[in-house]
Scaffold this motif. Structure first.
Motif, PDB file in Angstrom:
ATOM      1  N   ILE A  91      -1.830  -2.762   5.892  1.00 51.74           N
ATOM      2  CA  ILE A  91      -0.585  -2.853   6.656  1.00 51.74           C
ATOM      3  C   ILE A  91       0.490  -3.553   5.820  1.00 51.74           C
ATOM      4  O   ILE A  91       0.420  -4.756   5.567  1.00 51.74           O
ATOM      5  CB  ILE A  91      -0.807  -3.616   7.976  1.00 51.74           C
ATOM      6  N   MET A  92       1.485  -2.797   5.393  1.00 52.47           N
ATOM      7  CA  MET A  92       2.526  -3.332   4.515  1.00 52.47           C
ATOM      8  C   MET A  92       3.321  -4.454   5.177  1.00 52.47           C
ATOM      9  O   MET A  92       3.714  -5.413   4.534  1.00 52.47           O
ATOM     10  CB  MET A  92       3.480  -2.209   4.080  1.00 52.47           C
ATOM     11  N   GLN A  93       3.553  -4.327   6.482  1.00 57.38           N
ATOM     12  CA  GLN A  93       4.312  -5.369   7.178  1.00 57.38           C
ATOM     13  C   GLN A  93       3.571  -6.698   7.155  1.00 57.38           C
ATOM     14  O   GLN A  93       4.190  -7.761   7.126  1.00 57.38           O
ATOM     15  CB  GLN A  93       4.606  -4.934   8.610  1.00 57.38           C
ATOM     16  N   GLU A  94       2.231  -6.641   7.175  1.00 60.59           N
ATOM     17  CA  GLU A  94       1.432  -7.863   7.094  1.00 60.59           C
ATOM     18  C   GLU A  94       1.602  -8.519   5.730  1.00 60.59           C
ATOM     19  O   GLU A  94       1.677  -9.741   5.617  1.00 60.59           O
ATOM     20  CB  GLU A  94      -0.042  -7.558   7.355  1.00 60.59           C
ATOM     21  N   VAL A  95       1.639  -7.694   4.703  1.00 62.02           N
ATOM     22  CA  VAL A  95       1.841  -8.217   3.344  1.00 62.02           C
ATOM     23  C   VAL A  95       3.185  -8.925   3.256  1.00 62.02           C
ATOM     24  O   VAL A  95       3.297 -10.042   2.757  1.00 62.02           O
ATOM     25  CB  VAL A  95       1.765  -7.078   2.305  1.00 62.02           C
ATOM     26  N   GLU A  96       4.224  -8.268   3.757  1.00 61.35           N
ATOM     27  CA  GLU A  96       5.569  -8.850   3.690  1.00 61.35           C
ATOM     28  C   GLU A  96       5.670 -10.130   4.500  1.00 61.35           C
ATOM     29  O   GLU A  96       6.386 -11.059   4.132  1.00 61.35           O
ATOM     30  CB  GLU A  96       6.594  -7.833   4.193  1.00 61.35           C
ATOM     31  N   ALA A  97       4.932 -10.187   5.621  1.00 62.58           N
ATOM     32  CA  ALA A  97       5.021 -11.352   6.501  1.00 62.58           C
ATOM     33  C   ALA A  97       4.236 -12.547   5.966  1.00 62.58           C
ATOM     34  O   ALA A  97       4.586 -13.689   6.248  1.00 62.58           O
ATOM     35  CB  ALA A  97       4.512 -10.990   7.893  1.00 62.58           C
ATOM     36  N   MET A  98       3.179 -12.299   5.188  1.00 64.17           N
ATOM     37  CA  MET A  98       2.273 -13.389   4.816  1.00 64.17           C
ATOM     38  C   MET A  98       2.237 -13.720   3.331  1.00 64.17           C
ATOM     39  O   MET A  98       2.049 -14.880   2.961  1.00 64.17           O
ATOM     40  CB  MET A  98       0.844 -13.048   5.255  1.00 64.17           C
ATOM     41  N   CYS A  99       2.380 -12.725   2.467  1.00 61.10           N
ATOM     42  CA  CYS A  99       1.988 -12.896   1.070  1.00 61.10           C
ATOM     43  C   CYS A  99       3.118 -13.378   0.161  1.00 61.10           C
ATOM     44  O   CYS A  99       4.290 -13.104   0.400  1.00 61.10           O
ATOM     45  CB  CYS A  99       1.429 -11.587   0.531  1.00 61.10           C
ATOM     46  N   ASP A 100       2.707 -14.094  -0.885  1.00 66.21           N
ATOM     47  CA  ASP A 100       3.629 -14.514  -1.948  1.00 66.21           C
ATOM     48  C   ASP A 100       3.663 -13.476  -3.069  1.00 66.21           C
ATOM     49  O   ASP A 100       4.652 -13.370  -3.794  1.00 66.21           O
ATOM     50  CB  ASP A 100       3.184 -15.853  -2.549  1.00 66.21           C
ATOM     51  N   ARG A 101       2.573 -12.729  -3.183  1.00 71.12           N
ATOM     52  CA  ARG A 101       2.397 -11.833  -4.327  1.00 71.12           C
ATOM     53  C   ARG A 101       1.487 -10.680  -3.916  1.00 71.12           C
ATOM     54  O   ARG A 101       0.668 -10.827  -3.008  1.00 71.12           O
ATOM     55  CB  ARG A 101       1.777 -12.643  -5.465  1.00 71.12           C
ATOM     56  N   VAL A 102       1.645  -9.530  -4.587  1.00 71.03           N
ATOM     57  CA  VAL A 102       0.794  -8.380  -4.297  1.00 71.03           C
ATOM     58  C   VAL A 102       0.158  -7.863  -5.582  1.00 71.03           C
ATOM     59  O   VAL A 102       0.799  -7.819  -6.635  1.00 71.03           O
ATOM     60  CB  VAL A 102       1.561  -7.236  -3.598  1.00 71.03           C
ATOM     61  N   ILE A 103      -1.119  -7.513  -5.463  1.00 71.66           N
ATOM     62  CA  ILE A 103      -1.828  -6.814  -6.521  1.00 71.66           C
ATOM     63  C   ILE A 103      -2.246  -5.472  -5.945  1.00 71.66           C
ATOM     64  O   ILE A 103      -2.896  -5.417  -4.907  1.00 71.66           O
ATOM     65  CB  ILE A 103      -3.068  -7.596  -6.997  1.00 71.66           C
ATOM     66  N   ILE A 104      -1.849  -4.384  -6.606  1.00 68.25           N
ATOM     67  CA  ILE A 104      -2.182  -3.043  -6.129  1.00 68.25           C
ATOM     68  C   ILE A 104      -3.222  -2.435  -7.059  1.00 68.25           C
ATOM     69  O   ILE A 104      -3.055  -2.430  -8.279  1.00 68.25           O
ATOM     70  CB  ILE A 104      -0.935  -2.138  -6.052  1.00 68.25           C
ATOM     71  N   ILE A 105      -4.310  -1.932  -6.460  1.00 69.10           N
ATOM     72  CA  ILE A 105      -5.399  -1.335  -7.215  1.00 69.10           C
ATOM     73  C   ILE A 105      -5.547   0.124  -6.807  1.00 69.10           C
ATOM     74  O   ILE A 105      -5.377   0.466  -5.634  1.00 69.10           O
ATOM     75  CB  ILE A 105      -6.713  -2.121  -6.975  1.00 69.10           C
ATOM     76  N   ASN A 106      -5.811   0.981  -7.785  1.00 70.95           N
ATOM     77  CA  ASN A 106      -6.008   2.402  -7.509  1.00 70.95           C
ATOM     78  C   ASN A 106      -7.077   2.950  -8.443  1.00 70.95           C
ATOM     79  O   ASN A 106      -7.026   2.736  -9.655  1.00 70.95           O
ATOM     80  CB  ASN A 106      -4.700   3.185  -7.709  1.00 70.95           C
ATOM     81  N   LYS A 107      -8.078   3.580  -7.859  1.00 72.25           N
ATOM     82  CA  LYS A 107      -9.179   4.162  -8.626  1.00 72.25           C
ATOM     83  C   LYS A 107      -9.803   3.148  -9.574  1.00 72.25           C
ATOM     84  O   LYS A 107     -10.107   3.442 -10.729  1.00 72.25           O
ATOM     85  CB  LYS A 107      -8.701   5.398  -9.397  1.00 72.25           C
ATOM     86  N   GLY A 108      -9.964   1.909  -9.067  1.00 69.69           N
ATOM     87  CA  GLY A 108     -10.662   0.890  -9.819  1.00 69.69           C
ATOM     88  C   GLY A 108      -9.854   0.172 -10.872  1.00 69.69           C
ATOM     89  O   GLY A 108     -10.391  -0.646 -11.625  1.00 69.69           O
TER      90      GLY A 108
END
Length: 298
Positions: A187-204
């Motif tokens: 849930i992207m809105q949860e990330v925006e509401a809580m997180c300081d930073r994002v790490i995105i992983i795709n296919k390992g």
């Protein structure tokens, strides 16, 4: 350094669930670990919690090596897995006291985490009688019992109703002021509401690692607004700096603006001046959504 991952890979036969993953997480920090289903998120979390051993590479949690110091790693983390394992025949307080005995924790700490996670009204019920949302709270309370330095949460808001979601979101943000929180969510809105930073992983593989404020500096944003009746797109195009308008459902519109300036006040004033009643008004990060979509659809 609360979490340090260096060159971690995990193979299942010919399949690579993780491929030479490396990242660091500091304290205090709330990091969102994002990716589509099957990207390797849960595998990485199981490795960090010592439930699984990597095929290559290593990781440290609170300075403890996941291979050489498993017990010390386990003692320093609180873990809420995606499929929250609970004893459904036990009462909430009974279950938490049972786990507290393992950690040699006082009964008062059990009462504290029950209050902290909003479980007080349900504390004398059997876990099997609880809704999915309250079962998530029990899992989170259990993860917090021993006051760990690092919390690893796999889909922590699954099954929560809107009110519960806000409570748990605020609790995680509060915890993140003094601890390290590493969480996965779709849930992207949860990330925006809580997180300081994002790490995105795709296919390992890690395809992005950014501070959220860097994403917010992007020259585009989306404002979600719900009116009490349908409004024509041509009418909303009178707003300044509008790029596009989408009627997602009912009377809910996503208005994309070509600016980093917060446009919610403009939408509010526009509605007031034109005698429109607003039922909800939110902002979501267009660049985060588009970044995730672009990087995980390749």
């Amino acid at each position: 350094m609360s979490i340090e991952v260096v060159g971690v890979s995990k193979h299942y036969g010919e399949q690579k669930a993780l491929n030479k993953i490396s990242f660091r997480v500091n304290k205090p920090e709330i990091v969102g670990f994002l990716g589509p289903n099957g990207a390797g998120k849960s595998t990485m979390m199981k490795i960090l919690t010592t439930y699984m051993t990597p095929s290559e590479g290593t990781a440290k949690v609170n300075g403890h090596d996941i291979k050489e110091s498993k017990q010390l790693v386990q003692q320093s983390i609180g873990y809420l897995p995606e499929h929250n394992p609970l004893y459904l025949d036990m009462f909430v307080k009974e279950y938490l006291r049972f786990n507290a005995q393992i950690y040699k924790i006082s009964k008062q700490r059990v009462n504290d985490v029950i209050e902290l996670t909003g479980l007080t009204p349900e504390a004398h019920k059997k876990i099997g009688q609880l809704s999915k949302g309250y079962r998530q709270r029990v899992g989170l309370a259990n993860a917090l019992l021993h006051n760990p330095d690092v919390l690893i949460l796999d889909e922590p808001t699954t099954g929560l109703d809107p009110n519960q979601l806000i409570d748990i979101r605020n609790l995680i943000k509060e915890i993140g002021e003094t601890k390290t929180v590493f969480l996965s969510t779709h849930i992207m809105q949860e990330v925006e509401a809580m997180c300081d930073r994002v790490i995105i992983i795709n296919k390992g593989e890690i395809v992005a690692d950014k501070k959220l404020n860097e994403l917010r500096d992007a020259k585009e944003q989306i404002v979600i607004v719900e009116f009490d009746y349908r409004v024509e797109d041509a009418f909303l195009l009178k707003l300044p700096k509008v790029k596009s308008i989408t009627n997602t459902h009912g009377f809910v519109y996503e208005i994309t603006f070509k600016t980093s300036e917060d446009m919610r006040s403009y939408v509010f004033d526009f509605a007031h001046d034109n005698q429109l009643k607003i039922l909800q008004l939110n902002q979501k990060n267009a660049s985060l959504e588009s970044l995730f979509r672009d990087l995980t659809s390749k």
